[in-house]
Design a protein around this motif. Structure first.
Motif, PDB file in Angstrom:
ATOM      1  N   THR B 379       7.693  -3.617  -1.977  1.00 21.00           N
ATOM      2  CA  THR B 379       6.050  -3.285  -1.552  1.00 21.00           C
ATOM      3  C   THR B 379       5.590  -4.666  -0.971  1.00 21.00           C
ATOM      4  N   PRO B 446       4.276   0.321  -0.185  1.00 17.43           N
ATOM      5  CA  PRO B 446       5.455  -0.320   0.364  1.00 17.43           C
ATOM      6  C   PRO B 446       5.419  -1.333   1.346  1.00 17.43           C
ATOM      7  N   ARG B 447       6.495  -1.743   1.540  1.00 20.74           N
ATOM      8  CA  ARG B 447       6.445  -2.935   2.921  1.00 20.74           C
ATOM      9  C   ARG B 447       6.967  -2.085   4.140  1.00 20.74           C
ATOM     10  N   ARG B 448       6.732  -3.162   5.172  1.00 24.63           N
ATOM     11  CA  ARG B 448       7.494  -2.415   6.492  1.00 24.63           C
ATOM     12  C   ARG B 448       6.729  -1.035   6.706  1.00 24.63           C
TER      13      ARG B 448
END
Lengths: 316, 528
Positions: B379, B446-448
């Motif tokens: 995340t 979440p990341r990206r």
């Protein structure tokens, strides 16, 4: 104290609270001491520094005390996590959760298939996590659960007991390409009797299409096949441009496609649709990228394609 | 007197006098200019990402562009900026001087390392302009996505492979230099702490980099020859890729942070006018970090499906590696006790380093514990943690170091007012940029992510505004340094009253550093 949306929330949140409390205390404490030193021992107030080289007893204290603290943190982390990794109860309902670029799908023991996950309140549910292409990660923030869906692995599982009725987000947490951030769904927790009623009604496979009366049975079946295979992650129903062309107004129109690097005009008929589903890279509609779609030969039958076409016809 | 290294005329003229120079100081500056240029590119890419995220839906770019931008941001910052950052720039410039040597052990190899670096960097960047579009895999190149994407992954992977050799050769060079070329009287425990951290770093560079090299070659073999190492469709195992990748890439974080810690350990005593507190504790904690850092890579994979035993073993080891970092923080703060502090720009950077590094470290504990890791893994929380360590840690130390050694490198002083104003702007923007990402991760973003649900909008606005302020701060800092290096007041040999050897030679140093090799008869940080 904790809103126990799933049976793991309490253990995880206790670990969060413990670790955060210690960390905030130490951060504030050490920063305050540092700022005090900077103020008190400024050269204006303390023109002559005392030449101190160190202190063995202090080194020991700030090695051992933090060591004990982090071991307790480790223990909190372990205790909160251990039940997730334990075997699910034997009576857990088994559901297959499928991840693919870029949607989730759920298959129930009685053959029902949905885009959102429907579970009964207060009963254990075990998910078999399957990926059809690349690594995805199945993440339900409200339940404090996350597990990767690794292609080729049949060991990826997750279980939980959902305690509060409601709808909660599911995200893909592992970067999986173009529409990663649109790969989300929700888990709908229903009171047990309501769930039983919904679950027993196998005719309405999708709750979303349950009330659909405008369409023929074949068209509804076609829509369900599209949903089941995650087609709608890349193809829209309303004309929006996504990764692939939209279904809207598709049947019967003339398209410019690229075949072996050359432009060509084709009419979109049954043959074209079959070819596009079985050999997607052979004739790519101009302006779209090749290599984005896998072949569904062996996964979708020609009879099912006919049903899909019936559905396409409703989108004129 | 000998001309200084900036004015020295050798057999080459103009730019060739630099790019063919084997003088460690000129090579250090070559790295500085290259790393600085790549850093500016990486920072602007980061700003573009933040502008995209200022509102849900598409803001300034398409998803495919965004995915390529964060990939390029990661590759540039990790492989081209932070890994070579402190060791190659300040290590090259200062290591020989700080241990009383005329140059590194293998000056020609040193020049070769720079050329290999430039070649690798150009290869990695060529992926942006050639073939079927810039790579969109993230800097981690996770399998099997990195085999399925049509984008131009190979040059980026080969670039990272080539860059690895530059890193290995530099590490080798430094190890030999420290073993063989310390000035007479400088026993191991009279060596200053910055060289000590370079020593620990060099061993990681030497031992861990080959693993990522092999892994990257395996990607190439899989993509070109179709050998199924990692792709399950060909019988490979995607988790194997993750193991091999992190066996290098976790120790690589220590390649980045250790020299940063070393620079802080140089700055604090100089402006405190007293010895560093617990010299030996700082030495051994560096070695402990380098050693234990090898065995914690699995904490990047807590949700990947490893066995439960592996999970708690990696979690346990991760908590152990926190201890040497804690020891360092305590010793740094204690160095200020009963000091006589001269508040100069490098000191601001060093103390703000301690603050942000603590936040980075504490958030690392949240990630090290299993229960909490499962929730915040992948995340925005991880992105915040990582940037607090690598940008907060390495970045602050880098800016501290460049202000600290500025007079030595260019023989001029920077403009203090602009430098301090730049630091303050940067610091405020920095906290506003990365602070909200901790919160976003905790509530599940979440990341990206190119796009996000409306519930995450508020903190993202603050974060994006922080990015704008921070880039403003960076512009002030960099402009000030460039202008000052040309027009600043002339610097004395020892403007800060430092006690290590680099302050005993003129600013800028002569070509061979010392007219006569010094004899060391005291510990590195002694003040009267």
């Amino acid at each position: 104290m904790f809103l126990n949306v799933s049976n793991f929330v309490e253990g995880v949140d206790k670990a969060f609270v413990f670790i955060f409390a210690i960390c905030v205390f130490l951060l504030v404490g050490i920063t305050a001491v540092m700022l005090y030193f900077i103020y008190r021992y400024n050269k204006k107030r303390n023109p002559k520094a005392t030449q101190i080289h160190g202190s063995t007893s202090l080194e020991l204290i700030w090695t051992i005390v933090p060591l004990i603290i982090v071991l307790v943190m480790f223990a909190y982390g372990w205790t909160g996590w251990k039940p997730m990794k334990e075997k699910a109860p034997d009576d857990a309902m088994q559901i297959t959760a499928i991840g693919r670029m870029w949607s989730f799908g759920f298959e129930y023991p009685n053959g029902k298939y949905t885009d959102s996950l429907y579970v009964p309140q207060g009963k254990p549910v075990e998910l078999d996590l399957v990926s059809e292409d690349v690594v995805h990660s199945f993440y339900i923030p409200a339940f404090r659960l996350k597990q990767d869906m690794v292609p080729g692995s049949d060991k990826d599982r997750m279980w939980f007991i959902a305690n509060s009725p409601g709808s909660y987000d599911i995200f893909c947490a592992e970067y999986c390409g173009l529409r990663h951030s649109y790969m989300y769904s929700s888990v709908v927790v229903m009171p047990p009797d309501e769930f039983e009623q919904w679950y027993a009604d196998t005719a309405a496979v999708q709750p979303e299409t349950a009330g659909e009366t405008e369409m023929s049975a074949d068209a509804v079946a076609g829509l369900n096949i599209l949903k089941k295979n995650g087609c709608n992650a890349c193809h829209s129903m309303d004309g929006t441009r996504l990764v692939g062309p939209s279904y809207k107004g598709l049947m019967g129109k003339t398209e410019t496609v690229m075949e072996n690097g050359e432009e060509k005009q084709v009419e979109i008929d049954r043959d074209y649709i079959v070819r596009a589903i079985y050999h997607p890279d052979e004739q790519i509609v101009k302006g779209y990228q090749a290599g984005q779609m896998q072949s569904y030969e062996g996964k979708i039958s020609e009879k099912e394609i006919d049903q899909i076409i019936e559905y396409f016809k409703t989108l004129q | 007197m000998e001309p200084n290294y900036l004015e020295y005329k050798g057999k080459y003229k103009g730019i060739f006098a630099w790019i063919f120079s084997t003088d460690h100081k000129r090579i250090g500056l070559l790295y500085l200019y290259a790393v600085g240029a790549f850093f500016c590119v990486g920072a602007l890419l980061g700003l573009l990402m933040k502008l995209e995220l200022i509102a849900p839906d598409k803001t300034i770019m398409e998803a495919q562009v965004y995915n390529s931008v964060f990939t390029l941001h990661g590759i540039t910052m990790i492989f081209l900026v932070v890994i070579p950052g402190l060791p190659a720039v300040f290590g090259n410039f200062l290591l020989p001087i700080m241990i009383g040597a005329k140059d590194v052990a293998f000056p020609k190899l040193n020049l070769l390392s720079w050329w290999v670096y430039v070649f690798g960097a150009l290869l990695a960047l060529s992926s942006q302009f050639m073939g079927s579009g810039p790579p969109d895999t993230g800097w981690t190149f996770y399998a099997p996505y990195s085999f399925q994407t049509q984008s131009n992954v190979l040059p980026a992977v080969m670039g990272a492979f080539v860059l690895g050799f530059s890193s290995i050769l530099t590490g080798l060079n430094f190890i030999v230099t420290m073993h063989r070329m310390r000035a007479p009287g400088m026993g191991w425990f009279r060596m200053p702490l910055f060289p000590w951290t370079l020593y620990a770093t060099a061993w990681i560079q030497l031992l861990a980099t080959p693993i990522v090299g092999i892994t990257l070659l395996m990607i190439v073999a899989e993509r070109t020859l179709g050998i199924g190492f990692f792709d399950p469709a060909k019988g490979g195992d995607p988790i194997l890729y993750q193991h091999l990748f992190w066996i290098y890439s976790h120790p690589a974080v220590y390649i980045m942070i250790l020299p940063a810690m070393g620079a802080i350990s140089e700055i604090l005593p100089t402006f405190s006018k007293k010895p560093i507190f617990g010299y030996k504790a700082l030495v051994f904690s560096s070695l402990a970090i380098a050693l234990v850092g090898y065995f914690v890579w699995g904490h990047h994979m807590f949700t990947a499906g490893m066995s439960g035993t592996a999970l708690y073993a990696f979690s346990f080891l991760t908590f152990l590696v926190a201890i040497p970092s804690a020891i360092k923080v305590f010793n740094w703060v204690s160095t200020l006790y009963k000091a006589s502090i001269d508040m100069q720009t490098p000191f601001y950077w060093a103390t703000s380093f301690i603050f942000v590094f603590m936040i980075g470290g504490f958030s690392g504990l949240v990630l090290g514990a299993l229960a909490t890791n499962v929730h915040v893994h992948d995340t925005a929380f991880v992105v915040a943690h990582f940037h607090f360590i690598v940008f907060g840690g390495v970045g602050y130390a880098f800016f501290g170091a460049i202000h600290y050694w500025f007079p030595k490198i260019w023989g001029r002083m920077y403009d203090v007012k602009w430098a301090n104003f730049g630091w303050l702007t940067f610091f405020i923007g920095y906290l506003a940029l990365y602070g909200p990402m901790f919160y976003l991760g905790l509530v599940g973003m979440p990341r990206r992510y190119f796009d996000y649900l409306p519930e995450y909008h508020g903190p993202n606005i603050l974060s994006s505004l922080g990015a704008i302020v921070m880039i403003g701060g960076l512009a002030i800092i960099i402009t000030n340094l460039i202008i000052s290096s040309r027009r600043g007041e002339t610097a004395k040999a020892n403007p800060w009253g430092g006690s290590t050897l680099e302050w005993t030679v003129p600013s800028p140093p002569p070509l061979e550093n010392f007219e006569e090799i010094p004899v060391v008869d005291k510990n590195p940080y002694e003040y009267k």
